[in-house]
Enzyme design. Structure first.
Site, PDB file in Angstrom:
ATOM      1  N   ASN A  68       0.866  -1.181   0.000  1.00 11.78           N
ATOM      2  CA  ASN A  68       0.000   0.000   0.000  1.00 11.78           C
ATOM      3  C   ASN A  68       0.903   1.232   0.000  1.00 11.78           C
ATOM      4  OD1 ASN A  68      -1.801   2.057   0.521  1.00 11.78           O
ATOM      5  ND2 ASN A  68      -2.336   1.378   2.590  1.00 11.78           N
ATOM      6  N   TRP A  69       1.023   1.853  -1.170  1.00 13.27           N
ATOM      7  CA  TRP A  69       1.957   2.981  -1.296  1.00 13.27           C
ATOM      8  C   TRP A  69       1.419   4.259  -0.660  1.00 13.27           C
ATOM      9  CZ3 TRP A  69       4.413   3.004  -6.920  1.00 13.27           C
ATOM     10  CH2 TRP A  69       5.063   1.779  -7.132  1.00 13.27           C
ATOM     11  N   LYS A  70       0.137   4.254  -0.328  1.00 21.57           N
ATOM     12  CA  LYS A  70      -0.505   5.460   0.241  1.00 21.57           C
ATOM     13  C   LYS A  70      -0.261   6.657  -0.688  1.00 21.57           C
ATOM     14  CE  LYS A  70      -0.237   3.358   4.731  1.00 21.57           C
ATOM     15  NZ  LYS A  70      -0.199   3.489   6.170  1.00 21.57           N
TER      16      LYS A  70
ATOM     17  N   HIS B 183      -9.589   1.094   4.682  1.00 22.48           N
ATOM     18  CA  HIS B 183      -8.321   1.284   5.401  1.00 22.48           C
ATOM     19  C   HIS B 183      -8.565   2.245   6.561  1.00 22.48           C
ATOM     20  CE1 HIS B 183      -4.293   2.627   6.351  1.00 22.48           C
ATOM     21  NE2 HIS B 183      -3.869   1.513   5.782  1.00 22.48           N
TER      22      HIS B 183
ATOM     23  N   GLU C 211      -5.551  -4.965  10.433  1.00 24.30           N
ATOM     24  CA  GLU C 211      -4.524  -3.948  10.658  1.00 24.30           C
ATOM     25  C   GLU C 211      -4.840  -3.200  11.953  1.00 24.30           C
ATOM     26  OE1 GLU C 211      -2.420  -2.720   6.795  1.00 24.30           O
ATOM     27  OE2 GLU C 211      -4.192  -1.474   6.986  1.00 24.30           O
TER      28      GLU C 211
ATOM     29  N   GLY D 140       2.192   2.376  10.737  1.00 26.36           N
ATOM     30  CA  GLY D 140       3.146   3.469  10.598  1.00 26.36           C
ATOM     31  C   GLY D 140       3.806   3.886  11.907  1.00 26.36           C
TER      32      GLY D 140
ATOM     33  N   SER E 172       3.150  -1.949  10.330  1.00 31.16           N
ATOM     34  CA  SER E 172       4.601  -1.970  10.583  1.00 31.16           C
ATOM     35  C   SER E 172       5.261  -3.305  10.223  1.00 31.16           C
ATOM     36  CB  SER E 172       4.907  -1.600  12.037  1.00 31.16           C
ATOM     37  OG  SER E 172       4.518  -0.256  12.290  1.00 31.16           O
TER      38      SER E 172
ATOM     39  N   GLY F 186       2.764  -1.135   4.253  1.00 32.41           N
ATOM     40  CA  GLY F 186       2.791   0.279   3.915  1.00 32.41           C
ATOM     41  C   GLY F 186       4.217   0.727   3.645  1.00 32.41           C
ATOM     42  N   GLY F 187       4.818   1.394   4.619  1.00 33.38           N
ATOM     43  CA  GLY F 187       6.147   1.999   4.464  1.00 33.38           C
ATOM     44  C   GLY F 187       7.182   1.109   3.779  1.00 33.38           C
TER      45      GLY F 187
HETATM   46  P1  PGA Z   1       2.694   0.425   7.604  1.00 35.22           P
HETATM   47  O1  PGA Z   1       1.243   0.604   6.946  1.00 35.22           O
HETATM   48  O2  PGA Z   1       3.248  -0.875   7.082  1.00 35.22           O
HETATM   49  O3  PGA Z   1       3.481   1.620   7.145  1.00 35.22           O
HETATM   50  O4  PGA Z   1       2.503   0.378   9.075  1.00 35.22           O
HETATM   51  C1  PGA Z   1       0.389  -0.482   6.762  1.00 35.22           C
HETATM   52  C2  PGA Z   1      -0.904  -0.028   6.153  1.00 35.22           C
HETATM   53  O5  PGA Z   1      -1.388   1.063   6.512  1.00 35.22           O
HETATM   54  O6  PGA Z   1      -1.487  -0.729   5.315  1.00 35.22           O
END
Ligand code: PGA
Length: 267
Positions: A17-19, A104, A176, A182, A221, A242-243
């Site tokens: 998920n690149w956001k 999300h 999640e 994050g 995370s 995400g990250g």
């Molecule tokens: P994160 O995000 O891996 O940066 O914690 C996960 C997500 O929001 O899908």
């Protein structure tokens, strides 16, 4: 670390998920880097979810036969209409999109995406031949108040209200915990697996035995360092990342951690 997980009946799925990261031109480079690394991965489904404006560039860079599928980060439930700023399922399909993240926690928090909206979007997604990745998760306050189980049950039930049972094979759930997104605070493998187990039981009670084939991803995370212990849990079928999905090597390392023990002997 244990690789004792038995041959999983559910194929692992790792989604990035690149956001709101990467312009279209940056997308080309990142996609090329990921493709180089995952070229020979045959044991997992890999999905990347760039921002809307990067989807055409991602689609073009991936080409027609890529082993990487494209996903979007949300969609509207209507086919078209007066919904300023929104994007519909058919618009996504035109750029080769196969998956869509729904509900999300960032959208639930900042864009008032309620369970009812998520349910309508999930039904629309399968109608438009997109695979919904429906996200659920409790906040820190809810976990500390020991409300995790009831919050998750409500979210799963309500977000899947009216979901067509004949489309269950298209459905993916992502657990999640909001406090882990994050923040660098990952759920322990046991904490995560306990909730996954609860969701699995609920899916079976809602949909019968087919419910046990629905993939449940963990997100929050996920990093190369913690992924192996999460991915070897019996009820964790993959990750929503995400990250770490913005770093091709880290993303690849996480994908590697989902490699079933049997395949690693031969590949
Ligand atoms: P994160 O995000 O891996 O940066 O914690 C996960 C997500 O929001 O899908």
């Amino acid at each position: 670390m244990s690789r004792a997980k038995p041959a999983a009946p559910r194929r692992p799925l790792i989604a990035g998920n690149w956001k709101m990261h990467r312009t279209a031109s940056d997308t080309r480079t990142l996609i090329e880097d990921i493709v180089k690394r995952v070229d020979r991965v045959a044991y997992a489904d890999i999905v990347v979810c760039p921002p809307f404006t990067s989807l055409p560039a991602a689609h073009e860079t991936l080409g027609r036969h890529s082993i990487i599928a494209l996903g979007a980060q949300t969609m509207h439930s209507a086919k078209e209409g007066a919904f300023t700023g929104e994007i519909s399922g058919p618009m996504l399909r035109e750029f080769g999109v196969r998956y869509v993240i729904l509900g999300h926690s960032e959208r639930r928090q900042f864009d008032h995406e309620t369970d009812a909206k998520v349910a309508a979007k999930a039904i629309a997604a399968v109608h438009f031949h997109l695979r919904p990745i429906v996200c659920v998760g409790e906040t820190l306050t809810q976990r500390e108040a020991k409300e995790t189980a009831s919050i998750i049950e409500t979210q799963v039930r309500s977000s899947l209200a009216g979901f067509p049972p004949d489309q269950l094979e298209e459905l993916v759930i992502a657990y999640e915990p909001v406090w882990a997104i994050g923040t660098g605070k990952v759920a322990t493998p046991k904490q995560a697996n306990d909730v996954h187990q609860q969701i699995r039981k609920l899916l079976v009670s809602l949909f019968g035995p087919t419910g046990s084939a629905i993939r449940i991803l963990y997100g929050g995370s996920v990093k190369p360092e913690n992924a192996p212990d999460l991915m070897t849990q019996p009820d964790i079928d993959g990750a929503l990342v995400g990250g770490a999905s913005l770093d091709s090597q880290a993303f690849f390392d996480i994908i590697e951690s989902a490699r079933p023990a049997r395949a690693s002997d031969h590949d």
